[in-house]
Motif scaffolding. Structure first.
Motif, PDB file in Angstrom:
ATOM      1  N   LEU A 185      -1.865   4.287  -2.287  1.00 38.11           N
ATOM      2  CA  LEU A 185      -2.566   4.730  -1.076  1.00 38.11           C
ATOM      3  C   LEU A 185      -3.714   5.686  -1.382  1.00 38.11           C
ATOM      4  O   LEU A 185      -4.586   5.885  -0.537  1.00 38.11           O
ATOM      5  CB  LEU A 185      -1.588   5.411  -0.120  1.00 38.11           C
ATOM      6  CG  LEU A 185      -1.072   4.568   1.042  1.00 38.11           C
ATOM      7  CD1 LEU A 185      -0.288   5.432   2.012  1.00 38.11           C
ATOM      8  CD2 LEU A 185      -2.186   3.838   1.766  1.00 38.11           C
TER       9      LEU A 185
ATOM     10  N   VAL B  98      -6.463   4.325   6.389  1.00 44.91           N
ATOM     11  CA  VAL B  98      -5.499   5.400   6.153  1.00 44.91           C
ATOM     12  C   VAL B  98      -5.714   6.468   7.221  1.00 44.91           C
ATOM     13  O   VAL B  98      -6.806   7.031   7.323  1.00 44.91           O
ATOM     14  CB  VAL B  98      -5.676   6.003   4.754  1.00 44.91           C
ATOM     15  CG1 VAL B  98      -4.674   7.125   4.523  1.00 44.91           C
ATOM     16  CG2 VAL B  98      -5.525   4.925   3.694  1.00 44.91           C
TER      17      VAL B  98
ATOM     18  N   LEU C  14       0.896   4.172   8.380  1.00 49.33           N
ATOM     19  CA  LEU C  14      -0.010   3.025   8.309  1.00 49.33           C
ATOM     20  C   LEU C  14       0.247   2.063   9.463  1.00 49.33           C
ATOM     21  O   LEU C  14      -0.687   1.533  10.078  1.00 49.33           O
ATOM     22  CB  LEU C  14       0.168   2.292   6.975  1.00 49.33           C
ATOM     23  CG  LEU C  14      -0.370   3.003   5.729  1.00 49.33           C
ATOM     24  CD1 LEU C  14       0.081   2.272   4.477  1.00 49.33           C
ATOM     25  CD2 LEU C  14      -1.893   3.075   5.762  1.00 49.33           C
TER      26      LEU C  14
ATOM     27  N   SER D 156      -6.973   3.863  -1.252  1.00 48.49           N
ATOM     28  CA  SER D 156      -7.255   3.508   0.142  1.00 48.49           C
ATOM     29  C   SER D 156      -7.745   4.721   0.917  1.00 48.49           C
ATOM     30  O   SER D 156      -8.665   4.623   1.750  1.00 48.49           O
ATOM     31  CB  SER D 156      -5.995   2.944   0.806  1.00 48.49           C
ATOM     32  OG  SER D 156      -5.582   1.758   0.180  1.00 48.49           O
TER      33      SER D 156
ATOM     34  N   ALA E 212       0.817  -1.210   0.000  1.00 47.34           N
ATOM     35  CA  ALA E 212       0.000   0.000   0.000  1.00 47.34           C
ATOM     36  C   ALA E 212       0.852   1.262   0.000  1.00 47.34           C
ATOM     37  O   ALA E 212       0.497   2.258  -0.625  1.00 47.34           O
ATOM     38  CB  ALA E 212      -0.933   0.004   1.216  1.00 47.34           C
ATOM     39  N   SER E 213       1.980   1.231   0.684  1.00 52.82           N
ATOM     40  CA  SER E 213       2.827   2.417   0.772  1.00 52.82           C
ATOM     41  C   SER E 213       3.706   2.593  -0.454  1.00 52.82           C
ATOM     42  O   SER E 213       4.318   3.663  -0.631  1.00 52.82           O
ATOM     43  CB  SER E 213       3.713   2.334   2.016  1.00 52.82           C
ATOM     44  OG  SER E 213       4.649   1.266   1.897  1.00 52.82           O
TER      45      SER E 213
END
Length: 980
Positions: free
Chosen positions: A345, A272, A253, A348, A242-243
């Motif tokens: 991200l 997030v 996170l 998200s 995700a990062s």
């Protein structure tokens, strides 16, 4: 500003430690140091949160020191409209040092700018007068006259325009001075300067360096360092994905997940935190509400396309996408009509910002129009609140489809969603879905998730089949550390009762426990055979075949004559496709058998097919093992570069998942010692030993110790090699391992014993190993034992017999295709011929050519060192020492027995020869070099051994000669002239 001396000293002291805090940027730091050392400047660039400022601070701390001036400024967006602010930050603290050295007009212009009266020095056109530009340049030059100067500017994108112009003017004119510039620029800022624009504002010989994202292992290390060690590995992997490797995003996170009372539900993105939402979504405030709604649909879709957005009711999708692309939020592919977010991200954050009803409405729309059945089922589940047996059934079907596609992690997520929607009174209970999800998680390498699911089920399950199934997940999730789950086995047996199917599952795991924890291969074989019979009686074909494969594995290790027949039984049809490439299946055992039988080409093709199958099905543990086996095959064949690459890949994957770390580390150590970095090999081997000892794994402890012994031998530490390999010898004897082709450490131990003067023990080892190798027809082992026996014979003075054995060993190894071992034998032959005065240059050159083809760089360096030593010896005195104990060194016998030699290798001519007759070969070499006046460190370098080994050898020399110090050796030599 000028750094005070006490601060400078502290910075010097902490520079290495500061760099330790910057994970994964070693290449960046090396390039920045080179550029700053040569002159000019460095521009670090990358998106927000990537670590530019952290790297900037660490590099600045390295540079700061005595007689160095560091000038700093850090701009902010809110202050970017204030003129001369950055120049004031840089030069204000040092104005008193330079003011007296500036002409009056320049000093006045600079003081006006720094005191907020900069308008007084502006020309009518708004640009800065020449006096101010020259003042800034003169200030830098004046400071440089006192010592090196580093100008540090962070966040160049917010630098005020006036300061930017002045710095650029000075930067283009400071080449050749002691001024360096170190700057950082945030990229992906709408309307901000690009890298090339900023680079033109630095000295001409400046370099732009991109701060790279961290990989998954580095993200894991970063989270652990910041106190997030308790996060499950699956969560750490999700954070890494995700990062996108952004350390700031990953830390935020990790903090949010650590503080969250409940983890995200299956199928949902990571939460997030508010701290990131503003950064990620700030630009979206400029977009209309309907465009934001389109982006939310795209965020919820797995692979959004314009067609999908239209089908989901976003009629103005093209216009919405164009607006988002203009803001740098989306990237569109016009050919494939697909869209993707510029950072993983962002979707998200969009999802986290939406409320529950809005999310469900989006998922409901997508569940009707998604093209893929797995996506349709997932959206249906996320759009549905509460239990629904039809939704659960759809999710179960989708999980099966994901499993067939080789996506077990997706299957596990879908299985957990199915459990959430399955009614408790349904025919397929929620826990049955959960256990299948746990098994999928094991396949995907998500052992912590699998364990958590199983323990959750055990907290409420009462049905025997579900409980035993959950216990087996807990056991399998422990991996090699079965000693940690000893208490589980009695409970699993009690729950199994007298059901042969359930008992087969438990006894199959008991076989592994007997081997790994108790170190009893005989009992492990018996448990595996019992498990196979029970599974067959219970109709569990997969457990029957896995148990037969394990039984065959034990028979292979023990040199049992039934091994080939048992392997054949385990390979019989019918076989499940997944089982065929299971890391504990018959295919893996058959691959190991072919390697032990020196059928390297067959082993390579077998393991390549197994690796392909494991990757296709997403079987992570199998992938780790097959990468390791393939690396081992390539190493034996002499493809060292390929072996190093495969071993490193296996180790990365093992560390990432926590699966098979000890075994992967041991193989990586072997590969590095042969084709990579021998110093790194020692570190890997020692780490692998610690991991195996921590896990209580007797089998892999032997493997890791064998690797440690090998790399110590390669590094010249024969005593350390004897210590490690003697432990292997004892461990394998205790476990009942009889086949020497399994570990192939016997030749290394024999060589190390000879090099430490334990010739008789080396002979005993060779003889007992040869007997077993002859019985089992292990040609490769016999060829290496020929080389080992040659070392023994050479140490005993039988040079002719040693040469015969080395020649035979080389021929055998060449026929088997074991090129790396063949090269070692050629090197040993070259050393023997050199020492006996019959010219070893030909064999040495042939060994060099072979090592070069193998890319065996450490061994090639050994050949080059030997050639250099021979050249030096031919040019120097006749009594110069020989090249000494390299990894394959053949030790000459007593000097008086070596034909054509004025003195033994490392010995002396005439005087002292008789004195040293009673010493072992290694002891004679060391004593001879002491007589020449060499220090312990010089002796270690000439003989390719450690200083510790030299010290231990000298202790034995003192004891045998009845003396106390190296001075006594010289005195004794003086009292024993030649012929006396």
């Amino acid at each position: 500003m000028t750094v005070p001396h006490d601060v400078q000293d502290l910075a010097d002291h902490r520079s290495d430690r500061t760099n330790d805090q910057v994970i994964g940027q070693e290449e960046l730091f090396a390039a920045a140091r080179r550029r700053l050392a040569q002159g000019g400047g460095v521009l670090l660039h990358g998106p927000a949160g990537i670590g530019k400022s952290t790297a900037l601070r660490a590099l600045t701390a390295e540079y700061a020191g005595k007689s160095r001036t560091v000038l700093r400024c850090s701009a902010t967006e809110s202050e970017s409209h204030l003129p001369f602010l950055a120049i004031a930050d840089l030069l204000g603290p040092v104005l008193d040092r330079v003011a007296d050295r500036l002409p009056d007009t320049q000093r006045c212009a600079l003081e006006a700018a720094l005191t907020g009266h900069g308008e007084a020095v502006l020309r009518p056109d708004g640009h800065h007068g020449l006096a101010l530009r020259l003042a800034v340049l003169a200030a830098f030059r004046a400071l440089a006259a006192d010592g090196p100067v580093l100008v540090v500017a962070d966040d160049l994108q917010w630098l005020d325009r006036a300061s930017t112009e002045l710095l650029g003017f000075a930067a283009r004119r400071i080449n050749g001075t002691r001024v360096r510039m170190l700057c950082a620029l945030r990229t992906q800022t709408p309307g901000g300067p690009d890298v090339n624009d900023c680079l033109r504002g630095l000295p001409h010989d400046s370099e732009a360096l991109r701060v790279a994202p961290l990989d998954r292992g580095q993200i894991s290390a970063l989270l652990a360092r910041r106190g997030h060690r308790s996060l499950p590995r699956s969560t750490v992997r999700a954070i890494g994905a995700a990062s996108a490797g952004n350390p700031m995003f990953a830390l935020e996170l990790g903090r949010a997940l650590a503080e969250s009372p409940t983890p995200p539900r299956p199928g949902e993105p990571l939460p997030v935190p508010t701290s990131l939402r503003a950064l990620l979504l700030g630009r979206l405030d400029r977009l209309p509400a309907e465009t934001r709604r389109t982006l939310l649909v795209a965020a919820a879709g797995a692979r959004p396309t314009l067609a999908l957005l239209h089908a989901a009711g976003r009629t103005d999708a093209e216009a919405d996408v164009a607006r988002a692309c203009a803001l740098g939020v989306l990237v569109a592919d016009p050919e494939n009509h697909t869209v993707r977010f510029t950072h993983p991200l962002v979707p998200s954050a969009l999802y986290a910002a939406a409320d529950g009803p809005e999310r469900r409405a989006v998922h409901a729309a997508l569940s009707r129009v998604a093209f893929d059945p797995i996506d349709r089922a997932r959206h249906l589940a996320l759009a549905t609140a509460g239990a629904d047996p039809e939704v659960a059934a759809r999710l179960s079907e989708a999980a099966g489809l994901a499993r067939d596609r080789g996506a077990p992690s997706v299957a596990a997520s879908l299985g957990l969603l199915a459990a959430r929607h399955a009614p408790q009174d349904a025919g397929h209970s929620p826990d049955a879905y959960r256990l299948r999800a746990a098994e999928d998680a094991l396949t995907a390498g998500e052992t912590d998730l699998a364990r958590d699911i199983a323990q959750d089920v055990l907290g409420r399950a009462t049905e025997a089949a579900e409980r035993v199934r959950a216990w087996t997940v807990v056991i399998d999730a422990a991996g090699q550390a079965l000693s940690e789950v000893d208490a589980v086995f009695p409970q699993a047996l009690a729950d199994a009762g007298d059901d042969p199917r359930l008992l087969g599952l438990v006894h199959h795991r008991l076989a592994w426990q007997a081997l790994l924890v108790e170190g009893d291969s005989g009992r492990a074989r018996q448990e595996a055979a019992l498990a196979a019979r029970l599974a067959a009686a219970g109709g569990d074909r997969n457990t029957e075949l896995l148990s037969l494969a394990f039984q065959a594995h034990m028979e292979v290790l023990r040199g049992h004559p039934d091994a080939p027949a048992t392997i054949a039984r385990a390979l019989e049809a019918p076989q499940d496709d997944a089982l065929a490439c299971d890391h504990n299946g018959a295919g893996a055992v058959h691959c190991r058998w072919t390697m032990m039988s020196d059928r390297l080409d067959e082993a390579r093709s077998t393991v390549t097919a197994l690796l392909r199958g494991a990757r296709r099905r997403g079987m992570v543990e199998a992938e780790v093992q097959y990468l390791r086996l393939l690396a081992e095959t390539e190493l034996a064949s002499g493809h060292c570069g390929r072996a190093v690459d495969l071993a490193r890949e296996s180790l990365r994957l093992a560390r990432d998942t926590g699966i098979g770390e000890a075994a992967a580390g041991a193989l990586a150590a072997h590969a590095e010692a042969s084709g990579g970095d021998p110093a790194r090999a020692v570190e890997l081997a020692e780490e692998a030993v610690r991991t195996a000892e921590r896990d209580g794994d007797q089998i892999f402890l032997a493997h890791t110790l064998a690797a440690l012994g090998h790399v110590r031998l390669v590094r010249g530490d024969a005593a350390g090699a004897v210590e490690a390999l003697s432990r292997v010898r004892a461990l394998e004897a205790g476990v009942g391992i009889d086949d020497p082709a399994g570990g192939r450490w016997h030749g290394d131990l024999a060589e190390a014993l000879v090099r430490t003067g334990q010739t008789q023990e080396a002979r005993r080892l060779v003889e007992e190993t040869r007997a077993r190798a002859v019985r089992l027809r292990r040609e490769g082992v016999l060829a290496v034992l020929d080389r080992a026996e040659a070392l023994v014979r050479s140490a005993e003075g039988d040079a002719e017999g040693a040469e015969f054995l080395l020649t035979r060993s080389r021929e055998r190894l060449a026929l088997l295709g074991r090129r790396l071992s063949e090269g070692r034998t050629l090197l040993a032959l070259a050393e023997l011929l050199t020492r006996t005065g019959r010219g070893g240059a030909g064999a040495r050159e042939e060994a060099g050519r072979l090592f070069r083809r193998c890319r065996a760089l450490p061994w090639l360096r050994r050949v080059e060192a030997m050639a250099a030593a021979d050249t030096a010896a031919s040019a120097g005195p006749a009594l110069a020492a020989g090249p000494g104990g390299g990894p394959s060194a053949v030790h000459a016998g007593p000097a008086a027995r070596v034909p054509g030699a004025a003195g033994g290798p490392g010995g002396t001519a005439g005087g002292g020869v008789a004195l040293l007759e009673g010493l072992a070969a290694m002891e004679r070499q060391v004593a001879g070099l002491v007589m020449e006046g060499a220090t312990n460190r010089e002796i270690a370098g000439r003989l390719y051994v450690s200083v510790k080994t030299v010290e231990a050898t000298l202790t034995r020399v003192y004891r045998k000669l009845g003396i106390r110090s190296r001075i006594d050796i010289v005195r004794l030599t003086a009292n024993h002239p030649a012929g006396g």
